[in-house]
Design an enzyme around this catalytic site. Structure first.
Site, PDB file in Angstrom:
ATOM      1  N   CYS A 292       0.832  -1.214   0.000  1.00  0.00           N
ATOM      2  CA  CYS A 292       0.000   0.000   0.000  1.00  0.00           C
ATOM      3  C   CYS A 292       0.864   1.260   0.000  1.00  0.00           C
ATOM      4  CB  CYS A 292      -0.930  -0.027   1.206  1.00  0.00           C
ATOM      5  SG  CYS A 292      -1.983   1.413   1.307  1.00  0.00           S
TER       6      CYS A 292
ATOM      7  N   CYS B  97      -1.632   1.771  -2.947  1.00  0.00           N
ATOM      8  CA  CYS B  97      -2.575   2.881  -2.701  1.00  0.00           C
ATOM      9  C   CYS B  97      -1.914   4.262  -2.703  1.00  0.00           C
ATOM     10  CB  CYS B  97      -3.254   2.728  -1.342  1.00  0.00           C
ATOM     11  SG  CYS B  97      -3.366   1.085  -0.667  1.00  0.00           S
TER      12      CYS B  97
ATOM     13  N   TYR C 196      -9.345  -3.114 -11.517  1.00  0.00           N
ATOM     14  CA  TYR C 196      -9.262  -1.713 -11.097  1.00  0.00           C
ATOM     15  C   TYR C 196      -7.865  -1.134 -11.286  1.00  0.00           C
ATOM     16  CZ  TYR C 196      -7.006  -2.513  -6.510  1.00  0.00           C
ATOM     17  OH  TYR C 196      -6.121  -2.818  -5.524  1.00  0.00           O
TER      18      TYR C 196
ATOM     19  N   GLU D   7      -7.260   2.222 -13.392  1.00  0.00           N
ATOM     20  CA  GLU D   7      -6.665   3.387 -12.727  1.00  0.00           C
ATOM     21  C   GLU D   7      -5.422   3.874 -13.462  1.00  0.00           C
ATOM     22  OE1 GLU D   7      -8.129   2.539  -8.146  1.00  0.00           O
ATOM     23  OE2 GLU D   7      -6.103   1.959  -8.699  1.00  0.00           O
TER      24      GLU D   7
ATOM     25  N   VAL E 149     -13.503   1.873  -3.775  1.00  0.00           N
ATOM     26  CA  VAL E 149     -13.413   2.929  -4.794  1.00  0.00           C
ATOM     27  C   VAL E 149     -12.415   2.522  -5.870  1.00  0.00           C
ATOM     28  CG1 VAL E 149     -12.431   5.234  -5.158  1.00  0.00           C
ATOM     29  CG2 VAL E 149     -14.140   4.897  -3.371  1.00  0.00           C
TER      30      VAL E 149
ATOM     31  N   HIS F  21     -26.671  22.034  -1.364  1.00  0.00           N
ATOM     32  CA  HIS F  21     -26.796  22.529  -2.735  1.00  0.00           C
ATOM     33  C   HIS F  21     -25.842  23.696  -2.987  1.00  0.00           C
ATOM     34  CE1 HIS F  21     -28.832  23.333  -6.507  1.00  0.00           C
ATOM     35  NE2 HIS F  21     -28.884  24.617  -6.175  1.00  0.00           N
TER      36      HIS F  21
ATOM     37  N   GLU G 106     -25.612  15.866  -3.381  1.00  0.00           N
ATOM     38  CA  GLU G 106     -27.045  16.041  -3.126  1.00  0.00           C
ATOM     39  C   GLU G 106     -27.888  15.111  -4.003  1.00  0.00           C
ATOM     40  OE1 GLU G 106     -28.859  19.817  -4.260  1.00  0.00           O
ATOM     41  OE2 GLU G 106     -27.262  20.148  -5.732  1.00  0.00           O
TER      42      GLU G 106
HETATM   43  P1  FAD Z   1       1.349  -6.028   1.937  1.00  0.00           P
HETATM   44  O1  FAD Z   1       1.019  -4.612   2.166  1.00  0.00           O
HETATM   45  O2  FAD Z   1       1.675  -6.453   0.556  1.00  0.00           O
HETATM   46  O3  FAD Z   1       2.570  -6.366   2.908  1.00  0.00           O
HETATM   47  C1  FAD Z   1       3.165  -7.622   2.902  1.00  0.00           C
HETATM   48  C2  FAD Z   1       4.612  -7.478   3.378  1.00  0.00           C
HETATM   49  O4  FAD Z   1       5.126  -8.774   3.677  1.00  0.00           O
HETATM   50  C3  FAD Z   1       5.520  -6.877   2.317  1.00  0.00           C
HETATM   51  O5  FAD Z   1       6.114  -5.694   2.817  1.00  0.00           O
HETATM   52  C4  FAD Z   1       6.548  -7.974   2.056  1.00  0.00           C
HETATM   53  O6  FAD Z   1       7.858  -7.455   1.846  1.00  0.00           O
HETATM   54  C5  FAD Z   1       6.484  -8.805   3.332  1.00  0.00           C
HETATM   55  N1  FAD Z   1       6.901 -10.194   3.145  1.00  0.00           N
HETATM   56  C6  FAD Z   1       6.635 -11.028   2.108  1.00  0.00           C
HETATM   57  N2  FAD Z   1       7.205 -12.236   2.321  1.00  0.00           N
HETATM   58  C7  FAD Z   1       7.833 -12.174   3.537  1.00  0.00           C
HETATM   59  C8  FAD Z   1       8.590 -13.098   4.328  1.00  0.00           C
HETATM   60  N3  FAD Z   1       8.817 -14.357   3.921  1.00  0.00           N
HETATM   61  N4  FAD Z   1       9.085 -12.673   5.514  1.00  0.00           N
HETATM   62  C9  FAD Z   1       8.855 -11.407   5.971  1.00  0.00           C
HETATM   63  N5  FAD Z   1       8.142 -10.495   5.252  1.00  0.00           N
HETATM   64  C10 FAD Z   1       7.640 -10.877   4.058  1.00  0.00           C
HETATM   65  N6  FAD Z   1      -6.017  -0.978  -1.441  1.00  0.00           N
HETATM   66  C11 FAD Z   1      -6.869   0.000  -1.014  1.00  0.00           C
HETATM   67  O7  FAD Z   1      -7.534  -0.168   0.011  1.00  0.00           O
HETATM   68  N7  FAD Z   1      -7.010   1.171  -1.732  1.00  0.00           N
HETATM   69  C12 FAD Z   1      -6.303   1.410  -2.859  1.00  0.00           C
HETATM   70  O8  FAD Z   1      -6.448   2.468  -3.470  1.00  0.00           O
HETATM   71  C13 FAD Z   1      -5.404   0.412  -3.308  1.00  0.00           C
HETATM   72  N8  FAD Z   1      -4.667   0.616  -4.425  1.00  0.00           N
HETATM   73  C14 FAD Z   1      -3.772  -0.330  -4.815  1.00  0.00           C
HETATM   74  C15 FAD Z   1      -3.025  -0.092  -5.963  1.00  0.00           C
HETATM   75  C16 FAD Z   1      -2.120  -1.036  -6.397  1.00  0.00           C
HETATM   76  C17 FAD Z   1      -1.306  -0.756  -7.640  1.00  0.00           C
HETATM   77  C18 FAD Z   1      -1.954  -2.254  -5.677  1.00  0.00           C
HETATM   78  C19 FAD Z   1      -0.970  -3.290  -6.142  1.00  0.00           C
HETATM   79  C20 FAD Z   1      -2.697  -2.501  -4.541  1.00  0.00           C
HETATM   80  C21 FAD Z   1      -3.615  -1.545  -4.104  1.00  0.00           C
HETATM   81  N9  FAD Z   1      -4.400  -1.757  -2.970  1.00  0.00           N
HETATM   82  C22 FAD Z   1      -5.289  -0.785  -2.560  1.00  0.00           C
HETATM   83  C23 FAD Z   1      -4.340  -3.028  -2.225  1.00  0.00           C
HETATM   84  C24 FAD Z   1      -3.491  -2.884  -0.951  1.00  0.00           C
HETATM   85  O9  FAD Z   1      -2.225  -2.361  -1.287  1.00  0.00           O
HETATM   86  C25 FAD Z   1      -3.358  -4.246  -0.284  1.00  0.00           C
HETATM   87  O10 FAD Z   1      -4.641  -4.776  -0.065  1.00  0.00           O
HETATM   88  C26 FAD Z   1      -2.627  -4.155   1.041  1.00  0.00           C
HETATM   89  O11 FAD Z   1      -1.334  -3.612   0.888  1.00  0.00           O
HETATM   90  C27 FAD Z   1      -2.526  -5.556   1.674  1.00  0.00           C
HETATM   91  O12 FAD Z   1      -1.809  -5.484   2.862  1.00  0.00           O
HETATM   92  P2  FAD Z   1      -1.031  -6.779   3.407  1.00  0.00           P
HETATM   93  O13 FAD Z   1      -0.540  -6.410   4.769  1.00  0.00           O
HETATM   94  O14 FAD Z   1      -1.872  -7.971   3.271  1.00  0.00           O
HETATM   95  O15 FAD Z   1       0.190  -7.000   2.416  1.00  0.00           O
END
Ligand code: FAD
Length: 451
Positions: A45, A50, A181, A185, A344, A440, A445
């Protein structure tokens, strides 16, 4: 192998949205927490999702407004171009501040952070890349996902969303393959920032969103200059100098593109975890299997966020992690309520939706469904003679017109939706909306004026 073993209450694997939220909440409840993250704090994110995406969307929004300003009589010259390096410096400074804030909060909470990848040794123990082993009564898997390229010849010539955030200039011609999406985007913002964009979609555009709104968005995109091709089946990518050409399954070769982006899906990050060592099961799509408590089949091992089959949204990962920690360490029992999650698409203009689409409502409630629509040109666009239109829809059921779906496509839909999502979740009828005095003149609205 190492004989160092450090014991914690909770080990969090992954420092993204879900992992950080879980670590902070557990520490608030007094748990001794270790967090393992080999890359940048904030995960997808903050670093490649995001946050940088919204920054680029905002830049594109400013570009659109500058064009409108010129049409409205402002002396802003011909289509002012964005200097990407300047904007990227601002974007990355904003992100660096988030990293700093996380670091300060982790220190203050006494969370032990290891900048390392982790893998399971058994159901209670993980090993860091330096060989140090950590054990805990609870382990949270929050390793997120990564973007995929399709398994086609030449696919390595295209980039994915992670690569887009490394770009330092708008390509002149770009092809984006995908209809979800992220594809929509990136197409919208690149077009607004001056690229010629071809959006190549195999099936439906924005599957899961209201069909009428998607059709209106497609029209708005065409007006904006995005070349949208539905029913496109890619078979191979071929190099052409510094650029590429695409071959479809009928053999036709496309024009040359400077850049190609795939937005064709993501996969859960489980490969490096050695889940078998702990006996944790994944489903057929590779997601870690969890129950409604976000617990895996192995006692003491839990998972949240994009590594599970939950909706891939940051607030969902955060809410799941917080509820889980409140249950594990705070004596709470509440589960994450996954109904009516607002979402969104940061298209140009954005789409926001909460609740059932018309199609879903008709499937469940048949002819009990009543649909209300407001199609209009937002005031700024009408003033500037821009063709962009908005379409808002309410999906209601029964004689009491209980509101089960709110769908907004148009200027400010992203900001308008949140408050109405609260109302929908609490349970409202069309009459409740009509009873509310309108603000308005606004786009919002229209939601309370629908007849
Ligand atoms: P992540 O945020 O992906 O974090 C996982 C972490 O685990 C990473 O930092 C990784 O390095 C670490 N990791 C992986 N393997 C290991 C390991 N073996 N040991 C230790 N660490 C490890 N969501 C929204 O709500 N709004 C948005 O506008 C939106 N836009 C997005 C746009 C894009 C282009 C993308 C790709 C995603 C978007 N998302 C959005 C989705 C959102 O980013 C994810 O849903 C969110 O980041 C998920 O969080 P998470 O903690 O599950 O995983």
């Amino acid at each position: 192998m190492s004989d160092v073993l450090r014991d914690f209450d909770l080990i969090v694997i992954g420092g993204g949205s879900g992992g950080l939220a879980g670590a902070f909440r557990a520490a608030e409840h007094g748990a001794r927490v270790a967090l393992l993250e080999p890359h940048l704090l904030g995960g997808t994110c903050v670093n490649v999702g995001c946050v940088p995406k919204k920054a680029m969307w905002l830049a594109a929004d400013v570009a659109g407004r500058l064009r409108m300003a010129r049409d409205l009589g402002f002396d802003v010259g011909e289509a002012p171009a964005l200097d990407w390096p300047t904007f990227i410096a601002h974007r990355q400074r904003y992100i660096a501040n988030i990293h700093d804030s996380y670091r300060r909060r982790l220190d203050a909470a006494g969370i032990v952070v290891a900048p390392m990848r982790a893998r399971f040794i058994d159901a209670r123990t993980v090993e860091c890349m330096d060989g140090v082993r950590l054990s805990a009564g609870n382990i949270l898997i929050a390793t997120g996902g990564h973007p995929l390229r399709p398994p086609l010849p030449g696919a390595e010539l295209g980039g994915v969303s992670d690569d887009f955030f490394q770009w330092t200039a708008a390509p002149e011609r770009v092809a984006i393959v995908g209809g979800g999406y992220i594809a929509v985007e990136l197409a919208g913002l690149l077009q607004a920032l001056g690229s010629h964009v071809d959006l190549l979609v195999r099936g439906r555009l924005l599957d899961g969103f209201d069909g009428e709104l998607v059709d209106q968005l497609a029209e708005d995109y065409r007006h904006a200059g995005v070349h949208l091709q539905l029913g496109y089946h890619l078979s191979a990518v071929e190099r052409d100098g510094e650029g590429v050409r695409l071959r479809d399954t009928g053999g036709a070769l496309s024009e040359r593109y400077d850049r190609l982006l795939f937005a064709t899906g993501r996969r859960a990050n489980t490969a490096s975890l050695d889940l078998e060592a702990a006996g944790v099961l994944v489903d057929a799509d590779g997601y870690v299997q969890v129950d409604v408590r976000h617990s895996t089949n192995v006692e003491g091992i839990h998972a949240v966020g994009d590594v599970t089959a939950d909706p891939a949204l940051t607030p969902v990962a955060i809410a799941a992690a917080r509820r889980l920690m409140d249950r594990l360490y705070g004596g709470a029992s509440a589960l994450l309520d996954q109904r009516d999650i607002p979402t969104v698409v940061f298209s140009h203009p954005p789409i926001g939706q909460v609740g059932l689409t018309e199609a879903q409502a008709r499937e469940r409630h048949g002819d009990q469904v009543h649909v209300y629509r407001a199609g209009f040109r937002p005031m700024l666009h009408a003033l500037a003679n821009s063709p962009q239109r908005s379409l808002f829809k309410l999906i209601c059921i029964g004689d009491e017109r209980h509101v089960v779906g709110i769908h907004l496509m148009g200027e400010a839909a992203d900001e308008i939706l949140q408050g109405f999502a609260v109302a929908l979740k609490r349970g409202i009828s069309l009459e409740d909306l009509r009873d509310t005095i309108a603000i308005h003149p606004t786009s919002a609205e229209e939601v309370v004026l629908m007849r």
